[in-house]
Design an enzyme around this catalytic site. Structure first.
Site, PDB file in Angstrom:
ATOM      1  N   ASN A  11      19.683  -2.851   9.790  1.00 24.27           N
ATOM      2  CA  ASN A  11      18.130  -2.746   9.506  1.00 24.27           C
ATOM      3  C   ASN A  11      18.038  -1.632   8.610  1.00 24.27           C
ATOM      4  OD1 ASN A  11      15.581  -2.372   9.558  1.00 24.27           O
ATOM      5  ND2 ASN A  11      15.514  -1.365  11.681  1.00 24.27           N
ATOM      6  N   LYS A  13      15.551  -1.047   7.039  1.00 23.00           N
ATOM      7  CA  LYS A  13      14.045  -0.678   6.947  1.00 23.00           C
ATOM      8  C   LYS A  13      13.349  -0.491   5.679  1.00 23.00           C
ATOM      9  CE  LYS A  13      15.426   2.603  10.860  1.00 23.00           C
ATOM     10  NZ  LYS A  13      15.215   3.591  11.642  1.00 23.00           N
ATOM     11  N   HIS A  92      10.335  -3.249  16.936  1.00 24.37           N
ATOM     12  CA  HIS A  92      11.020  -1.982  16.701  1.00 24.37           C
ATOM     13  C   HIS A  92      10.214  -0.708  17.037  1.00 24.37           C
ATOM     14  CE1 HIS A  92      13.116   1.218  14.507  1.00 24.37           C
ATOM     15  NE2 HIS A  92      14.294   0.391  14.343  1.00 24.37           N
ATOM     16  N   GLU A  94       9.738   1.751  15.690  1.00 22.83           N
ATOM     17  CA  GLU A  94       8.746   2.308  14.526  1.00 22.83           C
ATOM     18  C   GLU A  94       7.635   1.428  14.351  1.00 22.83           C
ATOM     19  OE1 GLU A  94      11.648   2.246  11.418  1.00 22.83           O
ATOM     20  OE2 GLU A  94      12.799   3.990  12.639  1.00 22.83           O
ATOM     21  N   GLU A 163      17.212   0.126  22.382  1.00 23.51           N
ATOM     22  CA  GLU A 163      17.174   1.277  21.021  1.00 23.51           C
ATOM     23  C   GLU A 163      16.453   2.688  21.795  1.00 23.51           C
ATOM     24  OE1 GLU A 163      18.012   0.120  17.169  1.00 23.51           O
ATOM     25  OE2 GLU A 163      15.876  -0.095  17.214  1.00 23.51           O
ATOM     26  N   GLY A 169      17.472   7.399  14.217  1.00 23.12           N
ATOM     27  CA  GLY A 169      17.478   8.203  12.991  1.00 23.12           C
ATOM     28  C   GLY A 169      17.652   9.609  13.258  1.00 23.12           C
ATOM     29  N   SER A 208      21.355   5.670  15.865  1.00 20.61           N
ATOM     30  CA  SER A 208      22.394   6.656  15.215  1.00 20.61           C
ATOM     31  C   SER A 208      23.849   6.120  15.408  1.00 20.61           C
ATOM     32  CB  SER A 208      22.156   8.162  15.839  1.00 20.61           C
ATOM     33  OG  SER A 208      21.384   8.293  15.318  1.00 20.61           O
TER      34      SER A 208
HETATM   35  C1  PEP Z   1      17.005   1.327  13.662  1.00 22.12           C
HETATM   36  O1  PEP Z   1      16.438   1.607  12.883  1.00 22.12           O
HETATM   37  O2  PEP Z   1      17.024   0.343  14.237  1.00 22.12           O
HETATM   38  C2  PEP Z   1      18.094   2.415  14.250  1.00 22.12           C
HETATM   39  C3  PEP Z   1      18.909   2.231  14.934  1.00 22.12           C
HETATM   40  O3  PEP Z   1      18.225   3.460  13.139  1.00 22.12           O
HETATM   41  P1  PEP Z   1      19.724   4.469  13.096  1.00 22.12           P
HETATM   42  O4  PEP Z   1      20.682   3.907  13.396  1.00 22.12           O
HETATM   43  O5  PEP Z   1      19.237   5.137  11.709  1.00 22.12           O
HETATM   44  O6  PEP Z   1      19.327   5.524  14.238  1.00 22.12           O
END
Ligand code: PEP
Length: 247
Positions: A11, A13, A92, A94, A163, A169, A208
């Site tokens: 992803n 983003k 997601h 976000e 998630e 992040g 992460s």
């Molecule tokens: C994501 O955006 O779905 C995500 C898991 O980000 P990160 O790996 O940076 O935590």
């Protein structure tokens, strides 16, 4: 014994560039990862810039809940498909937090995706406060029910992403045991809608994920790959994550 092919999804983003498209596609084209499916979800503008490849698939990061019409700025599921996407990330955290996406919107988008023959990667996860209050399973059950309880047929066409919001992040990862516990809960909760679909559905972990922690996460019996944000912007690290799913 159910065989679920791992999915390693990037992803990006709102990051990336034409240069990164070139680097990422060259890097993935040089990999031999037959055991896992590799997916890149870049900003939609870059979808058509990716050379066609049998080494990776492409996906969107969002889709309209409407089929077509006067919805300025929106992109429909059919349009994503026409641009080369086979998957789309939906709900997601976000999108839920910053763009006020409700479960009803997530359901509508999931239906749109499936009707355009896109596979939705539907995201669920608890916040830090919810985890601290020991409400993780309750919160997940509520969100899963909102999408699948009345529409169990959608499950057969979905990928689920767990998630935890506190791990996205932040550099903080759920331990493999914490993640496995939740993935197993999700699978058993989904089995009340459709036993067979719950066994088959891929449940991927996001939060992460990096080259160091991925192997232990992917080794868990109910973790069927990862949704990778930050680390997917570094082609060498993303390649290492994809390779770890091969082991
Ligand atoms: C994501 O955006 O779905 C995500 C898991 O980000 P990160 O790996 O940076 O935590």
């Amino acid at each position: 014994m159910t065989q679920r092919r791992p999915l390693i999804a990037a992803n990006w983003k709102m990051n990336g560039s034409v240069e990164l498209v070139e680097q990422a596609s060259a890097s993935l084209n040089s990999l031999a990862v037959s055991a896992a499916e590799i997916l890149i979800c870049p900003p939609v503008i870059f979808l058509s810039q990716f050379p066609k490849s049998d080494k990776y698939k492409l996906g969107g990061q969002n889709v309209s809940s409407e089929r077509s019409g006067a919805f300025t700025g929106e992109i429909s599921a059919d349009m994503l498909r026409a641009a080369g996407a086979e998957y789309v990330i939906i709900g997601h955290s976000e999108r839920r937090a910053l763009f006020a996406e409700t479960d009803a919107v997530v359901l509508a988008k999931t239906k749109q995706a499936i009707s355009a023959k896109l596979t939705p990667i539907v995201c669920f996860g608890e916040t830090l406060i919810e985890r601290q209050q020991e409400k993780t399973m309750q919160v997940l059950a509520q969100h899963l029910d909102a999408v699948y309880a009345a529409h169990p047929e959608l499950l057969r066409h979905s990928v689920i992403a767990y998630e935890p919001v506190w791990a996205i992040g932040t550099g903080e990862t759920a331990t493999p045991e914490q993640a496995q516990q939740v993935h197993a809960f999700i699978r058993s909760h989904l089995s009340q809608y459709d036993k067979e679909a719950a066994l088959q559905v891929r449940i991927i972990y996001g939060g992460s994920v990096n080259a160091e922690n991925c192997a232990a996460l992917f080794a868990q019996p109910d973790i069927d790959g990862g949704l990778v944000g930050g680390a997917s912007l570094k082609p060498a690290e993303f390649a290492a994550i994809c390779l770890s799913a091969q082991d």
